[in-house]
Design a protein around this motif. Structure first.
Motif, PDB file in Angstrom:
ATOM      1  N   SER A  73       0.844  -1.198   0.000  1.00 27.17           N
ATOM      2  CA  SER A  73       0.000   0.000   0.000  1.00 27.17           C
ATOM      3  C   SER A  73       0.877   1.245   0.000  1.00 27.17           C
ATOM      4  CB  SER A  73      -0.937   0.019   1.218  1.00 27.17           C
ATOM      5  OG  SER A  73      -0.237   0.331   2.404  1.00 27.17           O
ATOM      6  N   HIS A  74       0.277   2.357  -0.355  1.00 22.45           N
ATOM      7  CA  HIS A  74       0.954   3.664  -0.423  1.00 22.45           C
ATOM      8  C   HIS A  74       0.086   4.671   0.334  1.00 22.45           C
ATOM      9  CE1 HIS A  74       3.396   2.481  -4.159  1.00 22.45           C
ATOM     10  NE2 HIS A  74       2.395   1.614  -4.223  1.00 22.45           N
ATOM     11  N   LEU A  75       0.177   4.698   1.644  1.00 25.55           N
ATOM     12  CA  LEU A  75      -0.794   5.444   2.440  1.00 25.55           C
ATOM     13  C   LEU A  75      -0.291   6.770   2.989  1.00 25.55           C
ATOM     14  CD1 LEU A  75      -2.487   2.530   4.424  1.00 25.55           C
ATOM     15  CD2 LEU A  75      -3.263   3.628   2.316  1.00 25.55           C
ATOM     16  N   VAL A  76       0.979   7.099   2.773  1.00 22.83           N
ATOM     17  CA  VAL A  76       1.477   8.389   3.259  1.00 22.83           C
ATOM     18  C   VAL A  76       1.445   9.381   2.091  1.00 22.83           C
ATOM     19  CG1 VAL A  76       3.309   9.608   4.470  1.00 22.83           C
ATOM     20  CG2 VAL A  76       2.959   7.171   4.892  1.00 22.83           C
ATOM     21  N   PHE A  77       0.333  10.096   2.008  1.00 23.42           N
ATOM     22  CA  PHE A  77       0.151  11.032   0.889  1.00 23.42           C
ATOM     23  C   PHE A  77      -0.849  12.098   1.298  1.00 23.42           C
ATOM     24  CE2 PHE A  77      -3.264   7.957   0.389  1.00 23.42           C
ATOM     25  CZ  PHE A  77      -4.354   8.747   0.057  1.00 23.42           C
ATOM     26  N   ALA A  78      -0.950  13.132   0.480  1.00 21.41           N
ATOM     27  CA  ALA A  78      -1.973  14.160   0.652  1.00 21.41           C
ATOM     28  C   ALA A  78      -2.711  14.351  -0.666  1.00 21.41           C
ATOM     29  CB  ALA A  78      -1.339  15.476   1.101  1.00 21.41           C
ATOM     30  N   GLY A  79      -3.902  14.891  -0.573  1.00 25.62           N
ATOM     31  CA  GLY A  79      -4.699  15.162  -1.766  1.00 25.62           C
ATOM     32  C   GLY A  79      -5.330  13.904  -2.319  1.00 25.62           C
ATOM     33  N   ASP A  80      -6.048  14.064  -3.431  1.00 24.99           N
ATOM     34  CA  ASP A  80      -6.530  12.902  -4.159  1.00 24.99           C
ATOM     35  C   ASP A  80      -6.451  13.204  -5.649  1.00 24.99           C
ATOM     36  OD1 ASP A  80      -8.820  14.202  -5.161  1.00 24.99           O
ATOM     37  OD2 ASP A  80     -10.149  13.359  -3.650  1.00 24.99           O
ATOM     38  N   ARG A  81      -6.819  12.227  -6.467  1.00 27.99           N
ATOM     39  CA  ARG A  81      -6.732  12.420  -7.923  1.00 27.99           C
ATOM     40  C   ARG A  81      -8.067  12.079  -8.583  1.00 27.99           C
ATOM     41  NH1 ARG A  81      -1.066   9.468  -7.982  1.00 27.99           N
ATOM     42  NH2 ARG A  81      -1.482   8.914 -10.143  1.00 27.99           N
ATOM     43  N   THR A  82      -9.124  12.641  -7.983  1.00 27.73           N
ATOM     44  CA  THR A  82     -10.475  12.420  -8.492  1.00 27.73           C
ATOM     45  C   THR A  82     -10.585  12.811  -9.958  1.00 27.73           C
ATOM     46  OG1 THR A  82     -11.355  12.913  -6.297  1.00 27.73           O
ATOM     47  CG2 THR A  82     -12.903  12.977  -8.140  1.00 27.73           C
ATOM     48  N   GLN A  83     -10.031  13.972 -10.297  1.00 20.38           N
ATOM     49  CA  GLN A  83     -10.161  14.453 -11.682  1.00 20.38           C
ATOM     50  C   GLN A  83      -9.458  13.521 -12.658  1.00 20.38           C
ATOM     51  OE1 GLN A  83      -8.638  18.478 -11.179  1.00 20.38           O
ATOM     52  NE2 GLN A  83     -10.715  19.313 -11.153  1.00 20.38           N
ATOM     53  N   GLU A  84      -8.268  13.028 -12.241  1.00 24.12           N
ATOM     54  CA  GLU A  84      -7.538  12.103 -13.102  1.00 24.12           C
ATOM     55  C   GLU A  84      -8.339  10.819 -13.320  1.00 24.12           C
ATOM     56  OE1 GLU A  84      -3.880   9.066 -12.485  1.00 24.12           O
ATOM     57  OE2 GLU A  84      -3.511  11.117 -11.770  1.00 24.12           O
ATOM     58  N   PHE A  85      -8.926  10.291 -12.238  1.00 22.96           N
ATOM     59  CA  PHE A  85      -9.721   9.063 -12.346  1.00 22.96           C
ATOM     60  C   PHE A  85     -10.923   9.291 -13.259  1.00 22.96           C
ATOM     61  CE2 PHE A  85     -13.319   6.486 -10.883  1.00 22.96           C
ATOM     62  CZ  PHE A  85     -12.791   5.210 -11.029  1.00 22.96           C
ATOM     63  N   ASN A  86     -11.583  10.407 -13.048  1.00 16.89           N
ATOM     64  CA  ASN A  86     -12.760  10.720 -13.860  1.00 16.89           C
ATOM     65  C   ASN A  86     -12.392  10.811 -15.333  1.00 16.89           C
ATOM     66  OD1 ASN A  86     -15.510  11.247 -14.089  1.00 16.89           O
ATOM     67  ND2 ASN A  86     -15.214  13.471 -13.996  1.00 16.89           N
ATOM     68  N   ALA A  87     -11.276  11.473 -15.628  1.00 17.19           N
ATOM     69  CA  ALA A  87     -10.831  11.591 -17.020  1.00 17.19           C
ATOM     70  C   ALA A  87     -10.464  10.224 -17.598  1.00 17.19           C
ATOM     71  CB  ALA A  87      -9.635  12.538 -17.091  1.00 17.19           C
ATOM     72  N   ARG A  88      -9.786   9.391 -16.767  1.00 13.95           N
ATOM     73  CA  ARG A  88      -9.379   8.068 -17.251  1.00 13.95           C
ATOM     74  C   ARG A  88     -10.594   7.207 -17.555  1.00 13.95           C
ATOM     75  NH1 ARG A  88      -5.890   7.006 -13.365  1.00 13.95           N
ATOM     76  NH2 ARG A  88      -7.229   5.678 -12.100  1.00 13.95           N
ATOM     77  N   MET A  89     -11.607   7.278 -16.705  1.00 13.87           N
ATOM     78  CA  MET A  89     -12.825   6.511 -16.950  1.00 13.87           C
ATOM     79  C   MET A  89     -13.598   7.063 -18.148  1.00 13.87           C
ATOM     80  SD  MET A  89     -12.848   3.987 -14.839  1.00 13.87           S
ATOM     81  CE  MET A  89     -11.056   3.944 -15.002  1.00 13.87           C
ATOM     82  N   SER A  90     -13.193   8.243 -18.589  1.00 10.76           N
ATOM     83  CA  SER A  90     -13.795   8.834 -19.783  1.00 10.76           C
ATOM     84  C   SER A  90     -12.933   8.607 -21.023  1.00 10.76           C
ATOM     85  CB  SER A  90     -14.008  10.335 -19.565  1.00 10.76           C
ATOM     86  OG  SER A  90     -14.793  10.569 -18.416  1.00 10.76           O
ATOM     87  N   GLY A  91     -11.867   7.820 -20.874  1.00  8.84           N
ATOM     88  CA  GLY A  91     -11.136   7.419 -22.072  1.00  8.84           C
ATOM     89  C   GLY A  91      -9.643   7.644 -22.101  1.00  8.84           C
ATOM     90  N   ARG A  92      -9.073   8.278 -21.073  1.00 12.01           N
ATOM     91  CA  ARG A  92      -7.629   8.507 -21.092  1.00 12.01           C
ATOM     92  C   ARG A  92      -6.908   7.353 -20.402  1.00 12.01           C
ATOM     93  NH1 ARG A  92      -6.389  13.633 -18.086  1.00 12.01           N
ATOM     94  NH2 ARG A  92      -5.467  12.385 -16.412  1.00 12.01           N
ATOM     95  N   SER A  93      -5.783   6.910 -20.938  1.00  9.97           N
ATOM     96  CA  SER A  93      -5.073   5.763 -20.387  1.00  9.97           C
ATOM     97  C   SER A  93      -4.206   6.178 -19.199  1.00  9.97           C
ATOM     98  CB  SER A  93      -4.204   5.098 -21.452  1.00  9.97           C
ATOM     99  OG  SER A  93      -3.205   5.991 -21.904  1.00  9.97           O
ATOM    100  N   TYR A  94      -3.858   5.181 -18.359  1.00 11.08           N
ATOM    101  CA  TYR A  94      -3.035   5.436 -17.175  1.00 11.08           C
ATOM    102  C   TYR A  94      -1.559   5.381 -17.532  1.00 11.08           C
ATOM    103  CZ  TYR A  94      -0.550   4.563 -12.804  1.00 11.08           C
ATOM    104  OH  TYR A  94       0.337   4.614 -11.757  1.00 11.08           O
ATOM    105  N   THR A  95      -0.788   6.357 -17.054  1.00 13.25           N
ATOM    106  CA  THR A  95       0.672   6.305 -17.144  1.00 13.25           C
ATOM    107  C   THR A  95       1.226   6.644 -15.762  1.00 13.25           C
ATOM    108  OG1 THR A  95       0.948   8.653 -17.686  1.00 13.25           O
ATOM    109  CG2 THR A  95       0.596   7.139 -19.529  1.00 13.25           C
ATOM    110  N   ALA A  96       2.515   6.447 -15.606  1.00 11.53           N
ATOM    111  CA  ALA A  96       3.137   6.698 -14.300  1.00 11.53           C
ATOM    112  C   ALA A  96       3.177   8.185 -13.943  1.00 11.53           C
ATOM    113  CB  ALA A  96       4.549   6.112 -14.290  1.00 11.53           C
ATOM    114  N   GLY A  97       2.944   9.064 -14.900  1.00 10.63           N
ATOM    115  CA  GLY A  97       3.119  10.501 -14.691  1.00 10.63           C
ATOM    116  C   GLY A  97       2.220  11.118 -13.662  1.00 10.63           C
TER     117      GLY A  97
END
Length: 391
Positions: A73-97
């Motif tokens: 797991s990777h639990l020491v972080f701040a913020g979230d990436r809701t917008q990125e997830f939403n965009a990915r579910m709308s057709g954008r692929s995942y990269t490490a960036g």
């Protein structure tokens, strides 16, 4: 002297000891009981044969199994990436960036904010039956930020992993070699006292095989044991490197050659599968059946992180593994308990046998199979950790 407690009237007990019960890998005992003394299990067997104890708890005909061991797991972080997830579910692929987004938020957060976030997700995982978890740094990527992430994590778990090599820090975008030198030098010096493990994301867009070898070898020289993010997004050298360096675990293992599978089958490295990542990125599922049939030890974990797998639910991952990765319900439960323990090279967790920690969960169901049979239903009704019933 500590008091003893017997949990009786268990419909099905998963011990993960083939020498017990039905002789299967799960070591199933019907109409069972578990006796706890202090923080350890001291007896398991048929309920009618349970020894006298100070206290008795009636499981009410429910199933009992070892607490889940979430070994990635990777639990020491701040913020979230809701917008990125939403965009990915709308057709954008995942990269490490996308990791860079979390790096910026994590650097800007206070220690108190990072710890509050960590404890929130730990409590969430505990409610769902996770009694042991590993967690990593990797969202700071400076000496100070990586060290503080590990220091914060180490206050909550013994299974802490230094992941300065998550991606090349944005500060070193034009000089990856200098960043590798930092990760294996000054950053390692600052982080090693707080960690048990060292990890690297060996992938196109992150670190290649030679860089990964240098990083893991440097960590090993400082007493940290290797684990590796391997073969997630494409075929690569990660799995072979993991076996070569006796890494405890190669994690993801989505894109494998026959030689990769053979290497895992003939080594001591566990293949940790993380179906939450494939679910959240719409990527190809790992082929658990191929690994299991080859004799590879498989673990199942959440990969809980804000970018590619924002779930803390091991039961959800069990259901995905059964539905989409070719695992049986028995195999998935074993991999989420004993398999996770193997990925952490632990023998005192992931099983309910005398001498093991009294980490166990009670399901509102008569069998562990319901974890896959009833996906999305909160079946974990009771959690015991180190012999203490969690409120």
């Amino acid at each position: 002297m500590s008091s003893s407690t017997a949990i009786t009237n268990i419909a099905t007990l998963v011990t993960n000891s083939p020498s017990l019960g039905d002789g299967s890998p799960l070591g199933l005992i019907q109409e069972a009981a578990v006796v706890i003394e202090g923080d350890r299990v001291v007896w398991t067997g048929e309920s009618s044969k349970a020894p006298a104890t100070d206290n008795r708890v009636d499981a009410g005909g429910r199933a009992v199994l070892p607490g889940f061991v979430d070994s990635h797991s990777h639990l020491v972080f701040a913020g979230d990436r809701t917008q990125e997830f939403n965009a990915r579910m709308s057709g954008r692929s995942y990269t490490a960036g996308g990791i860079r987004t979390t790096v910026a938020a994590t650097r800007a957060a206070t220690d108190e904010e990072l710890e509050a976030n960590l404890t929130r997700y730990l409590a969430e995982a505990l409610r769902q039956g996770t009694t042991t978890f590993e967690t990593k740094s990797g969202y700071g990527l400076t000496v100070a930020d990586e060290a503080r992430a590990l220091r914060i994590a180490a206050a909550h778990t013994d299974e802490v992993t230094y992941l300065g090599a998550h991606i090349v820090s944005p500060d070193y975008a034009d000089d990856p070699a200098a960043y590798v030198s930092l990760v294996t030098g000054e950053m390692l010096d600052a982080c090693a006292p707080h960690a048990r493990w060292i990890d690297v994301f060996c992938e196109k867009g992150a670190f290649d095989g030679d860089q990964a070898r240098a990083i893991l070898t440097a960590g090993r020289a400082r007493g940290l044991h290797p684990r590796i993010h391997a073969n997630q997004l494409s075929h690569g050298p990660g799995v072979q490197l993991a076996v070569e360096l006796d890494a405890a675990s190669a994690d993801h293992c989505t894109h494998l050659t026959d030689a990769d599978v053979d290497a895992l089958a003939n080594g001591d490295t566990v293949a940790t599968l993380l179906p939450g990542a494939e679910f959240s990125t719409r990527a190809e599922w790992p082929d658990a059946r191929r690994l299991l049939d080859a004799g590879v030890t498989v673990a199942l974990s959440t990969d809980c992180n804000p970018g590619s797998s924002f779930t803390s639910s091991v039961p959800f991952c069990i259901a995905l593994a059964v539905r989409d990765m070719g695992m049986t319900p028995d195999e998935a439960v074993w991999s989420a308990t004993a398999g996770g323990a193997a990925a952490l090279r632990r023998t005192d967790i992931g099983r309910l046998t005398p001498g093991a920690y009294a980490d166990l969960i009670v399901l509102d169901a008569p069998s562990h199979v319901h974890l896959a049979y009833r996906p999305g239903v909160p079946l974990v009704t009771d959690v015991w950790r180190r012999g203490v019933r969690q409120g």
